[in-house]
Design an enzyme around this catalytic site. Structure first.
Site, mmCIF file in Angstrom:
data_model
loop_
_atom_site.group_PDB
_atom_site.id
_atom_site.type_symbol
_atom_site.label_atom_id
_atom_site.label_comp_id
_atom_site.label_asym_id
_atom_site.label_seq_id
_atom_site.Cartn_x
_atom_site.Cartn_y
_atom_site.Cartn_z
ATOM 1 N N CYS A 11 0.815 -1.228 0.000
ATOM 2 C CA CYS A 11 0.000 0.000 0.000
ATOM 3 C C CYS A 11 0.849 1.280 0.000
ATOM 4 C CB CYS A 11 -0.930 0.018 1.209
ATOM 5 S SG CYS A 11 -1.945 1.517 1.253
ATOM 6 N N LYS A 38 -9.671 -9.463 5.683
ATOM 7 C CA LYS A 38 -9.473 -8.481 6.758
ATOM 8 C C LYS A 38 -9.847 -9.076 8.110
ATOM 9 C CE LYS A 38 -10.590 -4.708 3.616
ATOM 10 N NZ LYS A 38 -11.611 -3.774 3.133
ATOM 11 N N VAL A 51 -6.404 0.576 4.897
ATOM 12 C CA VAL A 51 -5.164 0.935 5.577
ATOM 13 C C VAL A 51 -4.613 2.181 4.870
ATOM 14 C CG1 VAL A 51 -4.563 -1.376 6.378
ATOM 15 C CG2 VAL A 51 -3.828 -0.666 4.087
ATOM 16 N N GLU A 67 -6.970 7.619 7.225
ATOM 17 C CA GLU A 67 -6.648 8.523 6.106
ATOM 18 C C GLU A 67 -5.181 8.972 6.213
ATOM 19 O OE1 GLU A 67 -8.107 9.291 3.247
ATOM 20 O OE2 GLU A 67 -9.781 7.991 3.753
ATOM 21 N N SER A 68 -4.405 8.596 5.200
ATOM 22 C CA SER A 68 -2.959 8.821 5.256
ATOM 23 C C SER A 68 -2.578 10.295 5.402
ATOM 24 C CB SER A 68 -2.287 8.233 4.018
ATOM 25 O OG SER A 68 -2.796 8.830 2.848
HETATM 26 N N1 LIG Z 1 -7.631 7.731 1.040
HETATM 27 C C1 LIG Z 1 -7.030 6.617 1.754
HETATM 28 C C2 LIG Z 1 -6.743 5.527 0.745
HETATM 29 C C3 LIG Z 1 -6.204 4.270 1.423
HETATM 30 C C4 LIG Z 1 -6.384 3.037 0.530
HETATM 31 O O1 LIG Z 1 -6.920 3.116 -0.589
HETATM 32 N N2 LIG Z 1 -5.904 1.877 1.033
HETATM 33 C C5 LIG Z 1 -6.096 0.655 0.304
HETATM 34 C C6 LIG Z 1 -4.790 -0.112 0.190
HETATM 35 S S1 LIG Z 1 -3.543 0.790 -0.674
HETATM 36 C C7 LIG Z 1 -7.036 -0.251 1.088
HETATM 37 O O2 LIG Z 1 -6.928 -0.362 2.278
HETATM 38 N N3 LIG Z 1 -7.944 -0.932 0.395
HETATM 39 C C8 LIG Z 1 -8.800 -1.891 1.006
HETATM 40 C C9 LIG Z 1 -10.218 -1.787 0.563
HETATM 41 O O3 LIG Z 1 -10.555 -0.803 -0.145
HETATM 42 O O4 LIG Z 1 -10.993 -2.673 0.902
HETATM 43 C C10 LIG Z 1 -5.772 7.093 2.459
HETATM 44 O O5 LIG Z 1 -5.153 8.059 1.990
HETATM 45 O O6 LIG Z 1 -5.423 6.529 3.518
#
Ligand SMILES: N[C@@H](CCC(=O)N[C@@H](CS)C(=O)NCC(=O)O)C(=O)O
Length: 225
Positions: A11, A38, A51, A67-68
């Site tokens: 990620c 998960k 994540v 949120e990162s």
């Molecule tokens: N806007 C979120 C995006 C985070 C994101 O897209 N994470 C992905 C992995 S890179 C995730 O956890 N996906 C799991 C899902 O959507 O079920 C951030 O900035 O934290």
């Protein structure tokens, strides 16, 4: 205060937080989960099911951040000894704009890596190329986004450019052909210890395995030539 970064090995958003923590020399534990299965504890504490999460443990209890960009800004504000944002509010706002741009770039890269056919691949390749060209006009003499000082903008773009270390081994997508400043920036970020430490050593192999599982056009194009 102790920090636990809930992660996934590929990620890019997780990497941002890991880079910022490392830049500030803040110790943290990393817990990696399988996003295809998960764990219940994760689903229970993650409002979006995504994540990264940053679990912040204090004597009076735990707070979960999601949120990162929020996580990065929190680390920046709560550990000001090493500053990763400009002091001037206007410059800081400009940096935040480019951080958003970095998220849009990640969406294009996701399209690139998961494209099922050549037409879709080309559409996303052009989107990435267009963004790289726009970034070229925003960069100065480097080596980082804002010159000699590493900033949150760098932490946001380093995971995006890292993808191309693997993509380059598959085929030349021509993204950096007319963006020499972006290419220099990408190389400077790749040398940064915090950036290197944000992923495991087998990151490239894992990304290639992901592309195979996706039956990605990115791989097929090379395999049929
Ligand atoms: N806007 C979120 C995006 C985070 C994101 O897209 N994470 C992905 C992995 S890179 C995730 O956890 N996906 C799991 C899902 O959507 O079920 C951030 O900035 O934290």
């Amino acid at each position: 205060m102790t920090y636990t970064l809930v992660s996934h090995s590929l990620c890019p958003y997780v990497q941002r937080a890991a880079i910022v923590l490392a830049e500030k020399a803040i110790p943290f534990e990393r817990v990696t989960i399988d996003l295809d299965a998960k764990p219940d504890w994760f689903t229970a504490i993650s409002p979006t099911g995504k994540v990264p999460l940053l679990r912040v443990a204090r004597p009076r209890g735990e707070t979960i951040l999601f949120e990162s960009s929020v996580i990065c800004e929190y680390i920046e504000e709560s550990h000001p000894e090493v500053s990763l944002h400009p002091v001037d509010p206007l410059e800081r706002a400009v940096h935040r704009g480019w951080m958003e741009f970095g998220s849009a770039l990640l969406a294009d890269i996701w399209g690139l890596e998961t494209a099922p056919d050549g037409t879709t691949l080309e559409r996303h390749r052009l989107a990435v190329l267009t963004k790289a060209r726009r970034l070229e006009t925003a960069l100065g003499d480097g080596p980082f986004f804002a010159g000699g000082r590493f900033s949150l903008v760098d932490a946001v773009f380093a995971p995006a450019w890292r993808y191309f270390d693997t993509f380059d081994e598959i085929r030349d997508l021509g993204v950096f052909d007319d963006t020499p400043k972006v290419l220099r920036w990408r190389r400077a970020l790749a040398q940064r210890p915090s950036v290197q430490a944000a992923v495991a050593e087998d990151y490239g192999d894992r990304l290639t395995a992901f592309l195979r599982r996706q039956d990605a056009a990115l791989l097929k194009a090379v395999e049929t030539t």
